[in-house]
Motif scaffolding. Sequence first.
Motif, PDB file in Angstrom:
ATOM      1  N   TYR A  41      68.683   4.042  10.055  1.00  0.00           N
ATOM      2  CA  TYR A  41      69.003   2.839   9.712  1.00  0.00           C
ATOM      3  C   TYR A  41      68.113   1.626  10.101  1.00  0.00           C
ATOM      4  O   TYR A  41      67.566   1.642  11.228  1.00  0.00           O
ATOM      5  N   PRO A  42      67.957   0.364   9.380  1.00  0.00           N
ATOM      6  CA  PRO A  42      67.041  -0.482  10.069  1.00  0.00           C
ATOM      7  C   PRO A  42      67.521  -1.071  11.647  1.00  0.00           C
ATOM      8  O   PRO A  42      68.489  -1.284  11.626  1.00  0.00           O
ATOM      9  N   GLN A  43      66.795  -1.316  12.362  1.00  0.00           N
ATOM     10  CA  GLN A  43      66.974  -1.673  13.765  1.00  0.00           C
ATOM     11  C   GLN A  43      65.905  -2.541  14.479  1.00  0.00           C
ATOM     12  O   GLN A  43      64.627  -2.082  14.129  1.00  0.00           O
ATOM     13  N   GLY A  44      66.355  -3.357  15.585  1.00  0.00           N
ATOM     14  CA  GLY A  44      65.432  -4.105  16.032  1.00  0.00           C
ATOM     15  C   GLY A  44      65.963  -5.213  16.948  1.00  0.00           C
ATOM     16  O   GLY A  44      67.116  -5.667  16.729  1.00  0.00           O
ATOM     17  N   PRO A  45      65.266  -5.988  17.623  1.00  0.00           N
ATOM     18  CA  PRO A  45      65.798  -7.179  18.406  1.00  0.00           C
ATOM     19  C   PRO A  45      66.309  -8.367  17.637  1.00  0.00           C
ATOM     20  O   PRO A  45      65.622  -8.560  16.621  1.00  0.00           O
ATOM     21  N   ALA A  71      54.329  -7.443   8.243  1.00  0.00           N
ATOM     22  CA  ALA A  71      55.029  -8.272   8.876  1.00  0.00           C
ATOM     23  C   ALA A  71      56.319  -8.783   7.776  1.00  0.00           C
ATOM     24  O   ALA A  71      55.866  -8.886   6.478  1.00  0.00           O
ATOM     25  N   SER A  72      57.406  -8.625   8.335  1.00  0.00           N
ATOM     26  CA  SER A  72      58.624  -8.691   7.240  1.00  0.00           C
ATOM     27  C   SER A  72      59.856  -9.312   7.899  1.00  0.00           C
ATOM     28  O   SER A  72      59.973  -9.009   9.266  1.00  0.00           O
ATOM     29  N   ALA A  73      60.625 -10.184   7.562  1.00  0.00           N
ATOM     30  CA  ALA A  73      61.771 -10.568   7.820  1.00  0.00           C
ATOM     31  C   ALA A  73      62.850  -9.302   7.990  1.00  0.00           C
ATOM     32  O   ALA A  73      63.899  -9.493   8.812  1.00  0.00           O
ATOM     33  N   SER A  74      62.603  -7.993   7.376  1.00  0.00           N
ATOM     34  CA  SER A  74      63.524  -7.011   7.654  1.00  0.00           C
ATOM     35  C   SER A  74      63.378  -6.322   8.725  1.00  0.00           C
ATOM     36  O   SER A  74      61.944  -5.996   9.077  1.00  0.00           O
ATOM     37  N   LYS A  75      64.151  -5.658   9.325  1.00  0.00           N
ATOM     38  CA  LYS A  75      64.112  -4.772  10.610  1.00  0.00           C
ATOM     39  C   LYS A  75      63.391  -3.253  10.207  1.00  0.00           C
ATOM     40  O   LYS A  75      63.767  -2.977   9.026  1.00  0.00           O
ATOM     41  N   PRO A  76      62.624  -2.893  10.878  1.00  0.00           N
ATOM     42  CA  PRO A  76      62.294  -1.379  10.645  1.00  0.00           C
ATOM     43  C   PRO A  76      62.869  -0.495  10.693  1.00  0.00           C
ATOM     44  O   PRO A  76      63.946  -0.498  11.591  1.00  0.00           O
ATOM     45  N   THR A  77      62.797   0.745  10.223  1.00  0.00           N
ATOM     46  CA  THR A  77      63.577   1.790  10.282  1.00  0.00           C
ATOM     47  C   THR A  77      62.882   2.862  10.948  1.00  0.00           C
ATOM     48  O   THR A  77      63.540   3.537  11.877  1.00  0.00           O
ATOM     49  N   GLY A  78      61.610   3.248  10.622  1.00  0.00           N
ATOM     50  CA  GLY A  78      60.906   4.488  11.294  1.00  0.00           C
ATOM     51  C   GLY A  78      60.549   4.275  12.676  1.00  0.00           C
ATOM     52  O   GLY A  78      60.332   3.131  13.236  1.00  0.00           O
ATOM     53  N   ALA A  79      60.450   5.450  13.412  1.00  0.00           N
ATOM     54  CA  ALA A  79      60.010   5.386  14.950  1.00  0.00           C
ATOM     55  C   ALA A  79      58.517   4.807  14.966  1.00  0.00           C
ATOM     56  O   ALA A  79      57.653   5.142  14.055  1.00  0.00           O
ATOM     57  N   GLY A  80      58.353   4.155  16.007  1.00  0.00           N
ATOM     58  CA  GLY A  80      57.045   3.598  16.280  1.00  0.00           C
ATOM     59  C   GLY A  80      57.066   2.437  17.084  1.00  0.00           C
ATOM     60  O   GLY A  80      58.263   1.915  17.747  1.00  0.00           O
TER      61      GLY A  80
END
Length: 204
Positions: A41-45, A71-80
Amino acid sequence: RRVLFRSNSYGVVSTNLVFNIARASSVIRMNDTNRFTYNRYPQGPVSVYKTGSGGAVSLSYEGVNGTSYAASASKPTGAGDYTVTATVDGDSNYEGATSSAFAFTIEKAVPTITVAPTASAISYGQNLSASSLTNGVASVPGNFAFTSPSTKPNAGTGSQGVTFTPTDTANYTTATTTVSVTVNAARDRKSTRLNSSHANISYA
């Protein structure tokens, strides 16, 4: 603002003095954890600390250090590895502001091995790679293989290491378990030949 000036020659006169009150500065920065684990699932600070403007806050996420994520307003999903930047719009009394880039990581998840595979028996002198691993079950798709496939175990039954490699190596690490491997003793060919020749001897 109106300011009054007194003059001995002309009495009291007035004039308009125009001045400006500049908007004050705002401050914004990220105020959240910087480590996450891949969960599909998308996640981030998302939490920020700010003072000043009550304007709208927006976040921009971007991949770094080889992680491909524009660059995106959406939180990323993949490991990295990623950064997030926060921006607050200005209002009538405060200027807008943008935070410095805040680095965070989505770490690879560790698969769960729910059922260890079963290893077929091999003969003494054979490598572990000669044994087939079947019926193993893990939480994600992947394959089981012996950790040291070139090992030649001694005869008997012993525990051997097995590594599970997920199909999705970008987001999951490997996982390990152990299996029991039976190694059958090698047949003595010389003894077999002797026994065969003795069987053909007839006595008068």
